[in-house]
Every structure is written in C-alpha cells, then in structure tokens.
Design a protein around this motif. Structure first.
Motif, PDB file in Angstrom:
ATOM      1  N   TYR A 167      33.162  72.116  -4.759  1.00 34.03           N
ATOM      2  CA  TYR A 167      32.010  71.227  -4.988  1.00 34.03           C
ATOM      3  C   TYR A 167      31.786  71.215  -6.491  1.00 34.03           C
TER       4      TYR A 167
ATOM      5  N   LYS B 187      27.253  84.385 -16.127  1.00 34.97           N
ATOM      6  CA  LYS B 187      27.956  83.105 -16.229  1.00 34.97           C
ATOM      7  C   LYS B 187      27.682  82.421 -17.567  1.00 34.97           C
TER       8      LYS B 187
ATOM      9  N   LYS C  96      27.044  66.633  -8.648  1.00 36.89           N
ATOM     10  CA  LYS C  96      26.055  66.349  -7.593  1.00 36.89           C
ATOM     11  C   LYS C  96      25.140  65.223  -8.043  1.00 36.89           C
TER      12      LYS C  96
ATOM     13  N   SER D  33      23.902  74.226 -12.727  1.00 40.97           N
ATOM     14  CA  SER D  33      23.305  72.896 -12.953  1.00 40.97           C
ATOM     15  C   SER D  33      23.951  72.214 -14.137  1.00 40.97           C
TER      16      SER D  33
ATOM     17  N   SER E 285      24.105  83.039  -5.930  1.00 46.85           N
ATOM     18  CA  SER E 285      23.173  82.037  -5.406  1.00 46.85           C
ATOM     19  C   SER E 285      23.508  81.635  -3.969  1.00 46.85           C
TER      20      SER E 285
END
Ligand code: DP6
Length: 362
Positions: A35, A220, A38, A225, A125
């Motif tokens: 993924y 990270k 978005k 986002s 997450s």
C-alpha cells in the motif's frame, strides 16, 4: 463515515451504570503487495495484500465507566504515561466519536504495550491501531449489544483500524489479508476495510517463517503520512497503480497454485519498487543502508546456490524481512546466523512467522 456506520442516536448513561473492560492482542503484518499512496479518508490508491505476523503484536485494554460529569482519560504505554503516544490515540478516538457516540459519556483508561522493543525498527501502527479498533468495537458490542456476528464484528474492526492506520486494517485477520478494491482477485474486496484472503491457498503458503533482520533500529526517517503524500504528484503514480494491480493478481494466483518462483518474483519486485518510488519522489528518500544491499545480494546468491525458497521484502525502512519455509528451517537459520546476522545492527534479528490473527484476552 456516517454513510457506512450510522450513529445510533443520543445515548445518556447514569453514573457508573455502564462499565467494563475490553482487552485485545493484535499482530503486526508485512505487506507482500505494498500500500503506497492514499486519498480521502484513508482510502488506498491501490489494493494491497499482507501476511499477518504472530510474535510482533500489541496488547491494548480499555476500562470504561459511564459518567455524567466531564469524562476523565488516562493512557499508559508499557505501564508509563507517554504524552506523544497518548495525544495520537486520543485524537484518533475523538475522530471516531461519530461512529461510537457512547465514547463521550465514558471515563476511559487505556493501557497498551508492544511485544517488540520500540527501537526494533518494526512499524507498530498496524498492531497498535488494530488492537485499539478491536477494543472499540468490542465496547460497542458490550454496550449496545450489536455486532453479534463475527463477520460484521471483524469488518467494522477493520474499517475502524483503517481510519487509524491503513495497514492496520489487514491485521484483523490471520493468514493473509487483502485491502482495497480488486474485484479480479476477490469480489468482496473493498477500499473501506480488509478481508481475509485464505481460501484455496496452497498448503506451501499456509505457514511461512519471517526473520526480521534489523539493519538499523532508529525511528523511521519518513513518516507514513509523508511517504504516502509523495505519491500525490509522483511522475510514476498511474504506472504504480497499474503495476500493483498486476502484481496483486499474479501473487494471488501464485498463492493458490503454490508457485514459489512467481511468489519470489512479485514479492521482491514490490519491495524494490516501493524504494524505487521513494528514490524518485520529490523530495527523494534513500532508506536502504549499505548492509541492506549486502543482505539482499546474499539472499539472492544463497537462492541461486541452493535452490531453496527464500524471498525478501522491505517496509519503508532499511530492515529486511526474509521469508522462508519451515521445511528448510535448519539450513536457512544456519545461513542467517553465519552470513546475515553479522550485517545486522547489534546482530539483532526477530524471528516471526505467519500468525492466526488477533486474540481477545478479556
Ligand atoms: C510501506 O499503514 O503506516 O508499510 O495509513 O498513513 O498509517 P498510514 O500508513 P501505513 O503505511 C504502510 C506502508 C507500508 C506498506 C504496507 O504496509 O502496505
């Protein structure tokens, strides 16, 4: 949100009349088709497919108590207060209040902890947001008496998990999870929630080992986002969606046919494509470290030499997931210990495997 899960209307609770505790353990997952990108309210630009893990998980409990005063809130991470984490969780809980109208009448105490060290470079997450979503839908089930059927319970948990973190919606199911509309792969696939993808999978792929090789254990470099937003104006954006659709279909067929070579081809192509997309973004990010590259080359050499089934995949970071069969466990663990462990930060490796999905503790 209202279109999918309407607010059942105003609810008022007497002091202490509604109270209880929910407690879930929920796993992380590793995407095989990624993924990346978005839009809108956490809808994926392309469908993704992941393997649910077993040992990397989050445990979360919520104690609730109805009140007519201003509700109180407490949050503990690994037994301690944690402001940064708490504010993310409360913000998320406030955002789903239209779906769970009872929340605003309850004192809430949330306790959460991860099975893996925070510094291990594992994205938390997916497990954290899926555990939280399961607790929220379980509260609804207890308080309103809804969601009696497992299918509806899991679907709503996946929907809510998605709002917290996209990849989290796939962690609701054991085995493999499919998120995003891909009707050629499964007619029930949907952008709003994930579905289990376990029917007709070849026995070879029912259960895989995953050695997570920790090349770098720092936080990270690119937040999710930020990473997803890089796809908004990416020159390869349309081609990426087409590539993911094609890879998903091929992988789904390989999982059913037991085709190990196609599995390796697609999974490694997805991992490297994710990083290629980051390298060709504006601004660009280069998250692979020298030891990541050394590990990838060693994996390929080992496969060429032995003919064994080994496939790597990567998240948006430098750590490598090495997937292999338990039939080859002895030989591959020797390879890992002799050749790959020295390339890991502090020789760290987390041994995980395909998991059966979340568990209700209370
Ligand atoms: C590279 O699910 O962490 O791991 O929806 O913004 O929370 P948000 O993103 P997140 O993105 C995961 C990206 C990935 C690939 C994947 O898991 O499919």
């Amino acid at each position: 949100m209202k279109d999918h899960y309407p607010n059942p209307g105003f609810l008022s609770f007497e002091e202490g009349k509604v109270n209880g505790k929910v407690h879930w353990k929920s796993p992380s997952n590793i995407a095989l088709v990624k993924y990346w990108g978005k839009y809108g309210m956490q809808f994926p630009k392309n469908a993704s497919l992941s393997m649910t893990l077993s040992k990397a998980n989050t445990q979360t409990s919520i104690e609730y108590y109805s009140t007519q005063k201003k509700p109180t809130r407490e949050f503990y991470f690994s037994g301690e207060e944690n402001d940064a984490f708490a504010s993310r969780v409360w913000k998320f809980i406030d955002s789903v209040e239209p779906v769970f109208p009872f929340i605003k009448h309850l004192n809430l105490k949330i306790e959460t902890s991860n099975s893996f060290p925070h510094s291990a470079g594992i994205a938390s997450s997916a497990s954290a947001m899926s555990a939280l979503a399961l607790c929220l839908v379980d509260m609804e089930k207890n308080i309103l008496g809804t969601l009696d059927n497992d299918y509806e319970f899991e679907k709503k948990a996946s929907y809510i998990a998605r709002l917290g973190s996209g990849s989290a919606c796939r962690s609701i199911y054991g085995g493999y999870g499919l998120w995003g509309q891909a009707k050629s792969v499964h007619l029930d696939s949907d952008n709003k929630f994930a579905i289990p993808y376990n029917e007709g999978i070849h026995p070879f792929f029912h259960y895989l080992k995953d050695a997570i090789l920790i090349v770098d254990d720092s936080q990270k470099e690119v937040s999710s986002s930020m990473g997803h937003s890089l796809m908004d104006d990416h020159p390869y954006s349309d081609d990426r969606v087409a590539q993911a659709d094609h890879n998903l279909l091929e992988l789904a067929q390989a999982l059913k046919a037991g085709d190990q070579n196609v599995f390796i081809k697609i999974v490694e192509n997805e991992a490297l494509s994710l990083h290629a997309l980051m390298m060709t973004s504006d601004p660009w990010f280069l998250l692979l470290k020298p030891n990541t590259l050394a590990i990838l080359n060693k994996i390929r050499q080992f496969r060429e030499k032995t003919g064994k089934f080994v496939a790597f995949t990567l998240d948006a970071g430098p750590n490598v997931h090495l997937l292999y069969s338990q039939n080859d466990e002895v030989e591959i663990q020797a390879f890992i210990n002799n050749e790959l462990r020295p390339l890991c930060f502090n020789q760290q490796i987390i041994f995980d495997e395909t998991g059966g999905g979340p568990q209700k503790i209370i």
